[in-house]
Design a protein around this motif. Structure first.
Motif, short mmCIF file in Angstrom:
data_model
loop_
_atom_site.label_atom_id
_atom_site.label_comp_id
_atom_site.label_asym_id
_atom_site.label_seq_id
_atom_site.Cartn_x
_atom_site.Cartn_y
_atom_site.Cartn_z
N GLY A 191 0.78 -1.23 0.00
CA GLY A 191 0.00 0.00 0.00
C GLY A 191 0.81 1.28 0.00
O GLY A 191 0.55 2.20 -0.78
N HIS A 192 1.85 1.36 0.88
CA HIS A 192 2.63 2.60 0.97
C HIS A 192 3.38 2.91 -0.32
O HIS A 192 3.77 4.07 -0.55
N LEU A 193 3.60 1.90 -1.16
CA LEU A 193 4.40 2.11 -2.38
C LEU A 193 3.54 2.22 -3.63
O LEU A 193 4.08 2.31 -4.74
N VAL A 194 2.22 2.14 -3.49
CA VAL A 194 1.37 2.23 -4.68
C VAL A 194 0.35 3.37 -4.56
O VAL A 194 -0.58 3.45 -5.35
N ASP A 195 0.54 4.26 -3.57
CA ASP A 195 -0.36 5.42 -3.50
C ASP A 195 0.20 6.54 -4.37
O ASP A 195 1.17 6.36 -5.11
N SER A 196 -0.39 7.71 -4.26
CA SER A 196 -0.02 8.81 -5.17
C SER A 196 1.39 9.34 -4.94
O SER A 196 1.88 10.15 -5.73
N SER A 197 2.04 8.89 -3.87
CA SER A 197 3.40 9.37 -3.59
C SER A 197 4.48 8.55 -4.30
O SER A 197 5.66 8.86 -4.18
N VAL A 198 4.08 7.52 -5.04
CA VAL A 198 5.07 6.59 -5.59
C VAL A 198 6.05 7.29 -6.55
O VAL A 198 7.23 6.94 -6.59
N ASN A 199 5.58 8.30 -7.27
CA ASN A 199 6.47 8.93 -8.26
C ASN A 199 7.62 9.68 -7.58
O ASN A 199 8.78 9.51 -7.93
N TRP A 200 7.28 10.54 -6.59
CA TRP A 200 8.38 11.29 -5.94
C TRP A 200 9.22 10.36 -5.06
O TRP A 200 10.43 10.56 -4.92
N ARG A 201 8.60 9.35 -4.46
CA ARG A 201 9.40 8.40 -3.67
C ARG A 201 10.44 7.70 -4.56
O ARG A 201 11.59 7.50 -4.16
N SER A 202 10.03 7.33 -5.75
CA SER A 202 10.94 6.64 -6.67
C SER A 202 12.11 7.53 -7.05
O SER A 202 13.28 7.11 -7.02
N ARG A 203 11.79 8.78 -7.41
CA ARG A 203 12.85 9.70 -7.86
C ARG A 203 13.85 9.97 -6.73
O ARG A 203 15.07 9.88 -6.92
N ILE A 204 13.33 10.29 -5.56
CA ILE A 204 14.23 10.67 -4.46
C ILE A 204 15.07 9.46 -4.03
O ILE A 204 16.27 9.59 -3.76
N THR A 205 14.46 8.28 -3.97
CA THR A 205 15.22 7.10 -3.56
C THR A 205 16.33 6.79 -4.56
O THR A 205 17.45 6.45 -4.16
N ALA A 206 16.02 6.91 -5.83
CA ALA A 206 17.06 6.67 -6.84
C ALA A 206 18.21 7.65 -6.69
O ALA A 206 19.39 7.29 -6.76
N LEU A 207 17.88 8.92 -6.45
CA LEU A 207 18.94 9.92 -6.29
C LEU A 207 19.74 9.70 -5.01
O LEU A 207 20.97 9.81 -5.02
N LEU A 208 19.06 9.35 -3.92
CA LEU A 208 19.78 9.09 -2.66
C LEU A 208 20.70 7.88 -2.81
O LEU A 208 21.82 7.87 -2.30
#
Length: 413
Positions: free
Chosen positions: A318-335
């Motif tokens: 659930g936490h990874l498929v809500d509307s925040s998934v796009n920015w979570r993906s970008r920031i995690t990749a950059l970190l």
């Protein structure tokens, strides 16, 4: 009720030729020339009580090696004469597709193929229909069974109602390591502050282990999964789910009015080989979760489907498929690009993967719903189909020598 056991096995080119040439990606396919994990899986299966027919599906990362991979699997199976195994490789898939064309289901061929996890599992479901199987039990080739009553546990509760009157038509066990632990080991690194996939998974598993023994779940494990005909003949896997097609199946089942249950007393040892690239796996997860988010949003426009929300899938996925998934993906990749290995790969993911994943989701999400609408008609039409059944049970054989790519090389004098 003797289930049909289905084992997908995944193969790739020899290591010296490189993995980059692969046209299809699987997590950890076995290179040709190596033994892989399949023999251990089959060896453990020999001791299981009540074992009936076993279907081994041969999937490859490159069509050029599909015949060699099938030959390798046949060699391995020859060492286990006590297992009543059918091999489904390129020849059988070709015959299946021709039959689908004859029955006017050519539009579904892309979703019943060996080119992705969902397509491979759909092949298993179609074969279950062809063989008239009341239940299908999926295993994976990197697993080992230590419980002789594994199949008896697999069907316990199937077809029965739970305490709230819900019929159990799909049941998952869970994976453990050799020490019997279900939780994934390790701490969440600082670079995963906004991702926490392992932590969320462990929280979800801890919830699943609480009583009662069999209850609805947001988790499912494709290598320890029982599906009754009333479920698998009506609900397909999503061929366009990049990975995680088992948890995606929970969503599919719920959308169509069903549920997948988890049995806290049914497990299997999982021994996945090391994956060559963690960055590649993360990229696939980005595609997976962005696609799932799009799927949940698109389904809201379908009046004939039960609504499934990210909140109903908490904490994982659930936490990874809500509307925040796009920015979570970008920031995690950059970190992740700031520390550890494969920094360049993570930087590329942060810059390009999310918009590409969004485009992929837009292009393919609707295809699943169109595919699913026709799925019950397909399984009904091929149920105990005489032409296909005689092929898969060995009563009629494919002339493998006449297949393209299998002719002997002509030597110039």
């Amino acid at each position: 009720m003797q289930p049909t056991v289905v084992i997908p096995t995944f193969w790739t080119r020899r290591r010296s030729r490189g993995f980059e040439r692969s046209s299809v990606r699987f997590d950890h396919p076995t290179p040709l020339g190596e033994t892989g994990t399949l023999p251990d899986c089959l060896r453990s299966l020999e001791a299981v009580q009540g074992l009936g027919r076993v279907v081994v599906i041969v999937a490859v990362t490159d069509a050029a090696i599909e015949h060699a991979a099938e030959d390798r699997v046949l060699e391995i199976l020859a060492d286990f004469p006590g297992i009543d195994a059918l091999v489904c490789g390129p020849a059988e898939i070709g015959s299946l597709h021709r039959r689908m064309e004859q029955l006017e289901f050519a539009d579904l061929i892309d979703g019943v193929s060996l080119s992705g996890y969902g397509g491979v599992r759909n092949v298993g479901l179609v074969l279950g229909s062809v063989l008239g199987s009341e239940t299908v039990v999926f295993l994976d080739d990197d697993q080992v069974i230590t419980d002789p009553s594994f199949l008896a546990r697999a069907v316990q509760g199937i077809g029965q109602r739970d305490g709230q009157g819900r019929t159990v038509l799909a049941k998952s066990g869970f994976y453990v390591d050799d020490a019997g632990a279900y939780a994934l080991a390790g701490e969440t690194p600082w670079s995963d502050t906004f991702w926490r996939q392992r932590e969320l998974y462990n929280r979800a598993m801890a919830q699943a282990m609480k009583p009662p023994r069999i209850k609805p779940t947001a988790l499912a494990f494709g290598g320890c999964l029982t599906l009754h005909r009333d479920m698998y003949c009506n609900v397909s896997f999503d061929p366009w789910a990049v990975r995680g097609e088992d948890i995606d199946y929970v969503i599919n089942a719920r959308m169509h009015g069903g549920d997948v249950f988890l049995d806290s007393e049914w497990s299997i040892i999982h021994r996945p080989p090391a994956q060559a690239s963690q960055a590649a796996r993360f990229r696939d997860d980005v595609y997976r979760f962005v696609y799932t988010h799009r799927k949940l949003e698109f389904s809201k426009s379908q009046v004939d489907l039960r609504q499934v929300t990210a909140e109903s899938l908490m904490p994982y996925p659930g936490h990874l498929v809500d509307s925040s998934v796009n920015w979570r993906s970008r920031i995690t990749a950059l970190l992740r690009s700031f520390s550890g290995k494969e920094r360049g790969a993570y930087l590329t993911i942060g810059r390009k993967a999310v918009p590409e994943a969004q485009h992929y989701a837009r292009e393919n999400c609707e295809r699943y719903f169109a595919f699913q609408r026709r799925w019950p008609m397909l399984t009904d039409r091929v149920w105990n189909d005489v032409a296909l059944k005689s092929l898969f049970t060995g009563e009629r054989r494919v002339d493998r020598g006449a297949l393209t790519g299998r002719f002997p090389v002509i030597q110039a004098d």
